[in-house]
Design a protein around this motif. Structure first.
Motif, PDB file in Angstrom:
ATOM      1  N   SER A  15      17.767  51.932  50.175  1.00  0.00           N
ATOM      2  CA  SER A  15      18.135  53.348  50.243  1.00  0.00           C
ATOM      3  C   SER A  15      19.650  53.462  50.331  1.00  0.00           C
ATOM      4  CB  SER A  15      17.487  54.022  51.459  1.00  0.00           C
ATOM      5  OG  SER A  15      17.815  55.405  51.472  1.00  0.00           O
TER       6      SER A  15
ATOM      7  N   THR B  82      19.799  49.359  53.971  1.00  0.00           N
ATOM      8  CA  THR B  82      20.495  50.640  53.927  1.00  0.00           C
ATOM      9  C   THR B  82      21.703  50.628  54.851  1.00  0.00           C
ATOM     10  OG1 THR B  82      20.154  53.043  54.218  1.00  0.00           O
ATOM     11  CG2 THR B  82      19.137  51.597  55.839  1.00  0.00           C
TER      12      THR B  82
ATOM     13  N   THR C 252      20.014  57.400  57.904  1.00  0.00           N
ATOM     14  CA  THR C 252      18.922  57.249  56.941  1.00  0.00           C
ATOM     15  C   THR C 252      17.640  56.751  57.604  1.00  0.00           C
ATOM     16  OG1 THR C 252      20.443  56.832  55.108  1.00  0.00           O
ATOM     17  CG2 THR C 252      18.213  56.016  54.855  1.00  0.00           C
TER      18      THR C 252
ATOM     19  N   TYR D  62      23.387  45.764  48.926  1.00  0.00           N
ATOM     20  CA  TYR D  62      22.016  46.175  49.228  1.00  0.00           C
ATOM     21  C   TYR D  62      21.009  45.672  48.197  1.00  0.00           C
ATOM     22  CZ  TYR D  62      24.574  49.223  52.405  1.00  0.00           C
ATOM     23  OH  TYR D  62      25.420  49.709  53.376  1.00  0.00           O
TER      24      TYR D  62
END
Length: 301
Positions: free
Chosen positions: A91, A116, A121, A159
């Motif tokens: 994310s 993330t 988040t 990520y």
């Protein structure tokens, strides 16, 4: 003696396989606010496939409104539980990219992984699925080769790369980086609570296609008011404690139970109290939006 040694070795290998299995289903699911107008999403997937072409890559959404960390949090909450344990989510809604915010991988108690920035988040998923463990990404190891000069695309360089390595079994969860305390940066919001005969809650998201307003009030809490289909529901919606909407509508099972353009309260697909206009846009009509600053009160008339 030899049999005992073999048995012990087999047991150790079996335990290691069990430990790694939840991180090795080879599924990676991507979410971002990038949109699909340029090559950003494709670049992330390319990095992942560079780690292993055996990976299965999917999209949650790339249409999160720009910089909207809250909505990123909600979309994870809406989706993660329906994927197999061991699925790795990426994310990237990261207005603070390149700053001191931590890059992490959270393992939920359900065995899912979310890669993330720790910037809010994880607010909802940490609360609903729980934190089994959270680790900071060690970029000295888990970063795309020769990407150190890039400070603004961690989705690609950190990520996607880390998620792919984890999902493919190139690294174990322990090799992501050091363990962090079991807490995340959280966005404040109104929890769903029953006080007397009134339920207070939050508006986490809109049904963007139709303009329906979804709350975080679960059916189990709503049922404590003992509602019957057809009962009238008083609804008050506020933004930063300032009233935006107040009205009364019937509790219905289907949109067609009211005339076109008329409001109704119903349970959405997540079994949470929601509001709609039959064949209309409740949110647009009543200037209602969503996020941590939006709250709602519900009671039976």
């Amino acid at each position: 003696m030899k049999k005992n040694l073999l048995a012990a070795t087999f047991l150790i290998v079996l335990l290691l396989l069990v430990k790694l299995s939840s991180a090795q289903n080879k599924i990676v699911v991507f979410q971002s606010d990038f949109g699909l107008k340029d090559g950003a999403v494709s670049a992330m997937k390319g990095v992942a496939m560079g780690v292993s072409t055996d990976l299965k890559l999917y999209d949650l959404t790339h249409e999160i409104p720009a910089y909207n960390i809250w909505e990123a949090s909600y979309r994870l909450e809406q989706t993660v539980r329906y994927w197999p344990a061991g699925t790795v989510f990426v994310s990237v809604v990261d207005p603070g990219v390149g700053t001191a915010r931590k890059s992490v991988v959270l393992k939920t108690k359900s065995g899912h992984y979310i890669v993330t920035p720790n910037n809010g988040t994880l607010t909802l998923i940490a609360a609903s699925l729980g934190i089994d463990e959270i680790r900071e990404i060690d970029e000295a190891v888990n970063r795309r080769k020769d990407s150190q000069k890039s400070y603004t695309f961690h989705g690609r360089d950190v990520y996607a790369f880390t998620a792919a390595r984890l999902a493919a079994g190139v690294i174990s969860f322990e090799q992501v980086g050091p363990v962090l305390p079991k807490q995340v940066v959280s966005i404040p919001f109104q929890q769903a609570v029953l006080t007397g005969k009134t339920i207070k809650g939050n508006i986490p998201v809109l049904d963007v296609q139709y303009g329906n307003v979804w709350t975080n009030i679960p059916d189990t809490l709503f049922k404590q008011l003992d509602p019957k289909v057809g009962d009238m529901v008083n609804v008050t919606i506020s933004y930063k404690n300032k009233q935006v909407y107040t009205g009364t509508m019937p509790y219905c099972q289907t949109f067609g139970a009211v005339a076109e353009g008329k409001p109704l309260a119903y349970l959405n697909s997540l079994l949470q109290v929601s509001f709609a206009l039959n064949m209309g846009d409740f949110a647009k009509t009543n200037n209602v939006a969503s996020g941590g600053d939006w709250s709602v009160e519900v009671r039976l008339k």
